[in-house]
Design a protein around this motif. Structure first.
Motif, short mmCIF file in Angstrom:
data_model
loop_
_atom_site.label_atom_id
_atom_site.label_comp_id
_atom_site.label_asym_id
_atom_site.label_seq_id
_atom_site.Cartn_x
_atom_site.Cartn_y
_atom_site.Cartn_z
N ASP A 23 0.77 -1.51 0.18
CA ASP A 23 0.05 0.39 0.41
C ASP A 23 1.46 1.24 0.00
O ASP A 23 0.50 2.34 0.07
N ARG A 61 2.42 2.34 2.31
CA ARG A 61 2.60 3.14 3.10
C ARG A 61 4.12 2.79 4.52
O ARG A 61 4.09 3.63 5.63
N PHE A 73 -4.46 -3.46 -4.24
CA PHE A 73 -4.07 -1.79 -4.09
C PHE A 73 -3.65 -1.58 -5.04
O PHE A 73 -2.97 -1.72 -6.20
N MET A 108 -8.47 0.99 1.19
CA MET A 108 -8.33 0.53 2.48
C MET A 108 -9.24 -0.99 2.10
O MET A 108 -10.66 -0.57 2.24
N TYR A 109 -9.08 -2.26 2.97
CA TYR A 109 -9.39 -2.80 2.95
C TYR A 109 -10.44 -3.32 3.78
O TYR A 109 -9.55 -3.92 5.04
#
Length: 472
Positions: free
Chosen positions: A118, A120, A299, A305-306
């Protein structure tokens, strides 16, 4: 009496990258007005998605009006001019141009860097036996993960971003919890020599992620299950060290080895399916045309987000199918014999094409996220660009003054990043096929580079023991 010569028409056929023609061929005068080309563009744009399109004539992007191209190149009226149209990414990544942080912490060379799917989190593995996790918001160290007894040679995030696995020169593997920086249990032991590669099972095949494959210098590859905390299948058959491993989107594992072969394994019992032969020296690097969507799972650039593994699996499958289209997954192998092979392993055991041109060993190969391009990094100080479907040579990027160790693509497939022994990173523009940005700053060789999946940041690490973050 002067006879007026008939207008010389050039027959133009528009086709997609798989070669499927779009409509009937057009006969365009060499002095054609661009309106006719515009009509075709409009026809392409009549789909639901407002995608930007690029047009290519023999792998060179058409950046001038078609009439200018026809006149300038004196295109023969005897030939059919094939124009390939290619949808571009709807989002655009800015080229990185400045170092936003230099983070010290590692006590030895940084050997690998990897962003989470993702984008991050960031992890790095080093010769100081630690794995470090970095906070990208504050650009400071977050966790120092200790537990290895030797150099950390490779790291790999699970496609759902929940786990990070690292392999060391001692042959042990540790699975880490990125939220706490703590190991999830004891090291996985089984390999007798150092770990050369790690690849996770794609998210669209199994969610949540629980299996990964490791390759080792001992000649074996092992499939591990993080729930059972043990090796479930051992893939043995190579006669020399395995140098690289990839877990493909169709559930097949590919291993490249110093025995000059690439082996394909099925993953329920670990049976050998096929052997790909052709290289005259060690196989150094493997890349899959679907690698980017396999790495990022569910992603994408939107940052969604999931809530559940099932939802992630569904989205990952949609992304994989869309990327793959109707064509089979492609594999490319780079070798110490200075060449590369392009394979369609599901179709044939024979290579689709052999790619020559490098004057030294090919160290790293990588498909662009859209699968249209293929880049190779070599010890001959150059990066080469190839057509990802046909394997045809497109361009050579020269500028590094030392061997090129690693390359990474921007998420929109428009920019390519390379890290070299000459202590610099360079960003190359695919459209102009020129250097876009030179990024000096490291004090020594750059071993590892990665471009974050969200396109915002680049991370690099090397012999000078620091991690650098670069922004646009």
């Amino acid at each position: 009496m002067e006879v007026e010569s008939p207008v010389n028409n050039v027959m133009c056929q528009f086709a997609d990258r798989e070669g499927t023609p779009l409509g009937a061929p057009l006969y365009l005068p060499q002095t054609t007005a661009p309106q006719q080309l515009q009509q075709i563009v409009n026809k392409l744009l009549n789909n639901e998605e407002k995608l930007p399109y690029a047009f290519y004539i023999s792998d060179q992007e058409l950046v001038v009006p078609l009439e200018v191209y026809l006149q300038k190149n004196k295109v023969s009226v005897e030939k059919v001019l094939s124009i390939v149209y290619q949808p571009q990414a709807v989002f655009r990544i800015r080229p990185v141009n400045r170092c936003s942080a230099t983070i010290a912490g590692h006590a030895e060379a940084v050997l690998s860097v990897a962003f989470s799917p993702d984008g991050r989190h960031l992890a790095s593995g080093s010769g100081d036996t630690t794995v470090r996790l970095w906070d990208l918001n504050t650009q400071t160290p977050m966790f120092t993960c200790t537990g290895h007894k030797n150099w950390v040679l490779c790291i790999a995030w699970s496609p759902d971003g929940k786990h990070l696995v690292s392999g060391s020169k001692a042959g042990e593997i540790i699975c880490w919890d990125p939220e706490s920086g703590k190991p999830s249990g004891n090291p996985y032991v089984g390999h007798k020599k150092w770990i050369t590669g790690i690849s996770w099972e794609p998210l669209h095949l199994n969610a949540p992620c629980r299996r990964f494959v490791s390759a080792s210098k001992d000649g074996d590859a092992r499939i591990w299950d993080i729930m059972l905390r043990k090796c479930v299948i051992c893939l043995s058959g190579h006669t020399l060290a395995i140098t690289c491993v990839k877990w493909g989107g169709d559930g097949i594992i590919y291993t490249g080895s110093q025995d000059c072969t690439i082996k394909m394994w099925e993953t329920s019992q670990g049976k050998l399916i096929r052997e790909l032969k052709g290289h005259g020296h060690w196989v150094n690097s493997l890349a899959l045309s679907t690698e980017y969507v396999l790495r990022t799972g569910a992603f994408d650039h939107t940052g969604k987000m999931y809530s559940s593994p099932e939802e992630m699996k569904k989205v990952a499958l949609e992304r994989y199918n869309k990327m793959k289209g109707n064509s089979p997954e492609r594999l490319v192998s780079g070798s110490d014999d200075f060449t590369m092979f392009l394979w369609e392993p599901a179709v044939s055991k024979h290579p689709k094409t052999r790619m020559t041109g490098h004057q030294q060993l090919v160290n790293h190969v990588y498909f662009s996220p859209d699968g249209q391009w293929l880049a190779s990094a070599s010890f001959d100080k150059s990066v080469k660009l190839w057509n990802g479907v046909t394997g045809k040579f497109v361009a050579a990027f020269r500028g590094h003054v030392g061997p090129v160790y690693q390359i990474s693509w921007s998420a929109d497939s428009r920019l390519l990043l390379s890290g070299s022994k000459d202590s610099t990173l360079k960003v190359w523009d695919i459209r102009t096929q020129k250097l876009k940005q030179d990024l000096p700053g490291h004090a020594d060789e750059v071993y590892a580079v990665d471009w974050s999946p969200d396109g915002e940041k680049v991370a690099s690490g090397g012999k000078d023991r620091v991690l650098k973050l670069w922004m646009g």
